[in-house]
Every structure is written in C-alpha cells, then in structure tokens.
Design a protein around this motif. Structure first.
Motif, PDB file in Angstrom:
ATOM      1  N   GLU A 344      38.889   6.660  23.669  1.00 21.76           N
ATOM      2  CA  GLU A 344      38.660   6.236  25.050  1.00 21.76           C
ATOM      3  C   GLU A 344      39.758   6.724  25.977  1.00 21.76           C
ATOM      4  O   GLU A 344      39.596   6.719  27.192  1.00 21.76           O
ATOM      5  CB  GLU A 344      38.579   4.706  25.115  1.00 21.76           C
ATOM      6  N   LYS A 345      40.881   7.143  25.397  1.00 14.37           N
ATOM      7  CA  LYS A 345      42.003   7.612  26.201  1.00 14.37           C
ATOM      8  C   LYS A 345      42.373   9.044  25.817  1.00 14.37           C
ATOM      9  O   LYS A 345      41.793   9.622  24.896  1.00 14.37           O
ATOM     10  CB  LYS A 345      43.205   6.675  26.034  1.00 14.37           C
ATOM     11  N   LYS A 346      43.334   9.580  26.493  1.00 16.84           N
ATOM     12  CA  LYS A 346      43.763  10.967  26.343  1.00 16.84           C
ATOM     13  C   LYS A 346      44.126  11.319  24.902  1.00 16.84           C
ATOM     14  O   LYS A 346      44.839  10.573  24.226  1.00 16.84           O
ATOM     15  CB  LYS A 346      44.971  11.207  27.254  1.00 16.84           C
ATOM     16  N   SER A 364      46.463  10.155  20.069  1.00 17.59           N
ATOM     17  CA  SER A 364      45.964   9.772  21.388  1.00 17.59           C
ATOM     18  C   SER A 364      46.833   8.719  22.049  1.00 17.59           C
ATOM     19  O   SER A 364      47.704   8.110  21.429  1.00 17.59           O
ATOM     20  CB  SER A 364      44.515   9.261  21.275  1.00 17.59           C
ATOM     21  N   ASP A 366      46.021   5.868  22.968  1.00 19.55           N
ATOM     22  CA  ASP A 366      45.740   4.505  22.517  1.00 19.55           C
ATOM     23  C   ASP A 366      46.538   4.136  21.263  1.00 19.55           C
ATOM     24  O   ASP A 366      46.183   3.192  20.560  1.00 19.55           O
ATOM     25  CB  ASP A 366      44.243   4.303  22.268  1.00 19.55           C
ATOM     26  N   SER A 397      52.240   5.016  22.278  1.00 14.46           N
ATOM     27  CA  SER A 397      51.341   6.164  22.232  1.00 14.46           C
ATOM     28  C   SER A 397      51.878   7.278  21.330  1.00 14.46           C
ATOM     29  O   SER A 397      53.082   7.519  21.252  1.00 14.46           O
ATOM     30  CB  SER A 397      51.116   6.710  23.643  1.00 14.46           C
TER      31      SER A 397
END
Length: 530
Positions: A344-346, A364, A366, A397
C-alpha cells in the motif's frame, strides 16, 4: 364602678407573696445595673449598620482549607507481628517506620547534582538504547570520526579474515583528481554503478534531474601546466590552472534516475528507470537511448524506483514503483505488462535472486521485507498477486532489499540496522512454499547509522555480484563521510575514506568482480577507491 362590670376578686396569699418577690427581684436588678454603669463595665450597645452598607458589601466565600497530608507509616497488627500491645518494642518499631517514611519523602524532593545517564532515569516505556531510540533522528553523523581502522585489523584473530581486511582496507582513494573536482553529475546522485568490464574503471551515475554522467578513471592529470592566455613567457610568474577531469553527461530522463542496470547478456546495454515513469535502454555502441517501457498514457504518473533484468531471460524487465506496485514487462510485446499491487506504500527497492529469478525481495515504507514467488499467481484482475513466501517487519521503514548469489538478502532500514536474512535453501523451495516467522528472521543484525535526513540520498547495502574469492560482501555509505564494507556474517572489512571528501558519499557500489568501490554525494561528486 360602672354598671354591669363584675366585682374585682381579691388576691390570694400565694399570689400576693409571688408579686412581692417579683418586685423585689426587679428592684435588685435595677440596683445591679446602676452599680455596673457607675463602674464602667456595662456592655455597650452595637451601632446599627446602615442598609446601604449591607447591600453593597458582598459576603466573601471562605477559601477552602487545604488539608496537609502527613506521611505516616501504614498501620500493622502487633498481634500478628507477635508484639505485646503498648510494649516498648512496638513503640520503637512505629517510630522507626515513621522516620523512614519521612526520609524517603525528603529524598524525593532533594535536588540531584552531577551528570545523569538517560538509561538510569527512564520513567516509562522500553529501556533506553543509545543506538535505537526516537531521539536518534536528531543525532547526525560526526565527520571523519572512524569506528573501524588499523587497530581492529591488527587485532583480528582469524587469519583469513585478517588477510581480507588488510586487502580491503588497503584500497586507496583515486589520486588522478581530488574527489571534490570529479563532478560526475550536475545534481544529487541517486544511482551509481560500474561498467562490468575489468579492463578499466568506467563509472556511471544518475542524478536528481535525469542526467546520466560517465567518468573514465583511467585518465590521469596532465603533468604539463595549463597556462592562461596572454602569458607566453614561461620564466615569468605565470598563472597555472589545474587540469579538469573529462566527464560526459547525458540528459537521459526528465526526472530522477532512481536505478539502472547493465544487461547481463549485453554489456553495451544500460537500462535506466526514472521518476518520469519510463525505462530506457541506452545502447553504448550505437549511442541511442530507446524507451522500452512507459505507461499507456502520457498523463499517467507512476514514478519508478527500481529496474532489473534476470540473467535467464534477456527480454523481460522487472520494475517497482513509488506507489507500491511491481511490474513485469516483455519488451517484445509492448502490451504484455503485468502489474501487481504488492504494497500500500512506496517500494523503495527490490531484487531478484540471481540464481532463482522467480524469487523477488521487496522493501517498502510500511516497514516490511517480503519474499514473493512469481511461479504462482493467485487472484483475478486487480487482485492478482504472486505467492507470498514470507515477510519480516522492522521497527521503521525498510529502504532497500538486495539478493546475492548465495541467497542472502541485505536490507537497510531507518531503525539504524543492516539486517542479513539467510535464504540459502531457496533452491529447494517448492511452488507455494511458505516460511515461518522464525525462518524469516535475520541471521545477522548490524548497528549502523542510516539517518540520512532530507538532503542526503538514502543509504543502501549493495552486494558485490561476483567476488573473485567467493566471499560475499557488500558496501554501504557512512554518515561520517566514509564507505563501510562488510561480509555476509556482519564482519566489517574496511572503512574507506581519504582527504578531499567533503560530503557524505551515500550512494556506494562495488565493481561486479574487481575490488573497486565507487560512491557519490549529494553535490554530484564522485569518490573512488581501487
């Protein structure tokens, strides 16, 4: 007497006596009052208060009384304690407890002098750790302060490790030009690498604005001085200018070049991924850069964070995006692109297993490291995903994940650690295999300052692809303006530095097979050790 009025009745003897006593008492009272008045001890009548004063003056609310609690010892049973009531022992015990409570209360209010160690004054939460705490963001690197040097090399007990440390620590800073004069790119360096040939060091670097710089480190400074125009007399006090390195730069993309790779099957082909959502193939022999992947519409903004080509397939590109997507693209068919929403994140970076390219490691924002198996795709339409083999969560992260040929994954994360995960048995994994939490746990954890801040490129651990001595090792930038070298076991091999390095060399890379290390700075400068 009037007519009709009843005749007055005569008083009885008792009533007469009672009336006489009353008169006598009243006479005595008047006599006492007169005596008191003459002596000046009679009470004065209070002056009547005016109605206006009573109306204007409001009654004050009395201030609440604060009850002072006194520290007293807790009551205990003398019978249970085996003491006789009202005995001297019981009284002495009560007095001692009272004194102890008073001393403890006084000590809490006492000012403490001297230095305080934060680990000794933790109030709540987990125990304080200098290398892992929420204040570490405020602590930046200390320029030129070494944490590994000659002393650690000499104290190495293992013979083979000491020889390797001596060889790696013996790498010298390139002396052809000072690092602050080798400006390989106009802007901050985001990606860097060597050309695979072992004949001479050719370094490529991608910067923030999409420029690709090239530097040939085989060039040397000319020994003859460069004279300024107008100074023809060699014997005069001529002004000399230092020779500048020859650097080539190309405007390959419109935005940041986040990653690039030389094709394993053709060393003249360089594939670059950019924040402008495209992947280009630069043919060094023809001097042409061709777009090999881009979204269907030019209006689609999908910044790319990584690109790779497997050694077993020269036609398939793999890439990741800043939106958490992972893509697989067949360059022979522009429409044959698979996109998977893996996070859902980079996704900061990904890596293919060199020997098992169906295995993908992603890191990532997350905080997750995940291993995927491309041999099995589950779901339909937008929910199609590769099989998830396992995942590991870090405290903060994870910026990058890199596979080496031995099946080990190195990650760098903002919890100030470098983690090594051992998946050396991955060649035996069957389709749909799943790893437990313990199997995904790192085998080695290295403490390392990864707090780059806003103006320094994120630190990434990068393996040497084909080490000649078969010892797996990786390099990573150091916030103290060095480059650190480690083995897969977490043993530090060297801390490369030198004079003229004026900034953090954050983007570091090994040559695929030679013991050469290059690193780039936020100002586009290049550092090289050989």
């Amino acid at each position: 007497m009037a007519r009709g009025a009843p005749a007055a009745q005569e008083l009885s003897e008792y009533e007469k006596e009672r009336a006489a006593n009353i008169a006598k008492n009243q006479a005595l009272l008047r006599e006492l009052q007169l005596s008191a008045a003459s002596a000046g001890i009679a009470p004065k009548k209070p002056a009547p208060k005016s109605s206006s004063t009573n109306k204007s003056h409001k009654r004050k609310t009395p201030a609440p009384k604060v009850k002072k609690e006194e520290f007293v010892p807790r009551r205990t049973s003398s019978r249970i304690a085996g003491l006789t009531a009202d005995s001297e022992v019981a009284k002495r015990k009560a007095e001692e407890e009272y004194v102890a409570v008073q001393e403890a209360a006084k000590a809490k209010r006492q000012r403490i002098s001297g230095d305080l160690d934060l680990s000794d004054i933790v109030v709540a939460g987990k125990q304080w750790d200098k290398s892992e705490n929420f204040l570490v963001d405020l602590v930046k690197g200390k320029p030129y302060e070494r944490t590994f040097g000659d002393r650690e090399v000499k104290e190495t007990g293992d013979k083979e490790l000491r020889e390797l440390r001596e060889r790696m620590s013996g790498l010298e800073l390139y002396d052809g030009f000072e690092p602050n004069r080798i400006k390989i790119t106009p802007e901050r360096i985001y990606s860097l690498g060597f050309h695979p040939i072992p004949d001479k060091p050719l370094i490529f670097a991608g910067d923030k604005l999409g420029n690709l710089g090239l530097f040939d480190a085989s060039q040397r400074t000319s020994s003859a001085p460069i004279k300024t125009e107008g100074n023809e007399d060699a014997d005069s006090d001529e002004e000399e200018e230092e020779a500048s390195p020859t650097i080539t730069a190309f405007k390959l993309h419109s935005r940041t070049i986040s990653a690039f790779q030389f094709a394993p099957h053709d060393h003249n082909a360089l594939y670059s991924a950019s924040y402008d959502s495209s992947i280009r193939k630069l043919d060094l022999a023809k001097g042409v850069a061709t777009e090999v992947y881009a979204p269907a519409s030019k209006d689609d903004d999908e910044p790319l964070s990584g690109v790779e080509i497997a050694e077993t397939d020269a036609n398939t590109l793999y890439f990741s995006t800043l939106e958490g997507k992972f893509g697989r693209h067949d360059m022979r068919d522009p429409k044959s692109t698979d996109i998977f929403q893996l996070s859902e994140k980079k996704i900061g970076g990904f890596s293919l297993h060199p020997l098992q390219p169906h295995l993908v490691a992603t890191a990532s924002l997350d905080r997750m490291l995940k291993i995927w198996d491309l041999r099995k795709i589950n779901g339909k339409n937008e929910w199609r995903l590769p099989a998830l083999v396992g995942e590991h969560e870090s405290a903060l992260s994870v910026s990058h994940a890199a596979f080496n040929s031995a099946g080990q994954v190195a990650t760098a994360s903002y919890d100030n650690t470098i983690k090594i995960h051992d998946f050396s048995s991955s060649g035996d994994w069957k389709v749909g295999a799943s790893l437990t939490e313990d199997q995904m746990a790192p085998s080695t954890v290295i403490k390392h300052n990864n707090q780059t801040g806003r103006w320094v490129t994120i630190l990434r651990a990068q393996w040497q692809q084909r080490p000649q001595d078969s010892v797996q090792r990786f390099c990573i930038g150091n916030m103290n303006r060095f480059v650190d070298l480690y083995t897969a076991k977490g043993e530090q091999l060297a801390q490369l530095g030198g004079e003229g390095i004026t900034a953090v060399a954050a983007v570091a890379q090994f040559h695929p097979s030679c013991d050469w290390v290059a690193a780039g700075t936020a100002s586009g400068k290049l550092c090289l050790w050989m």
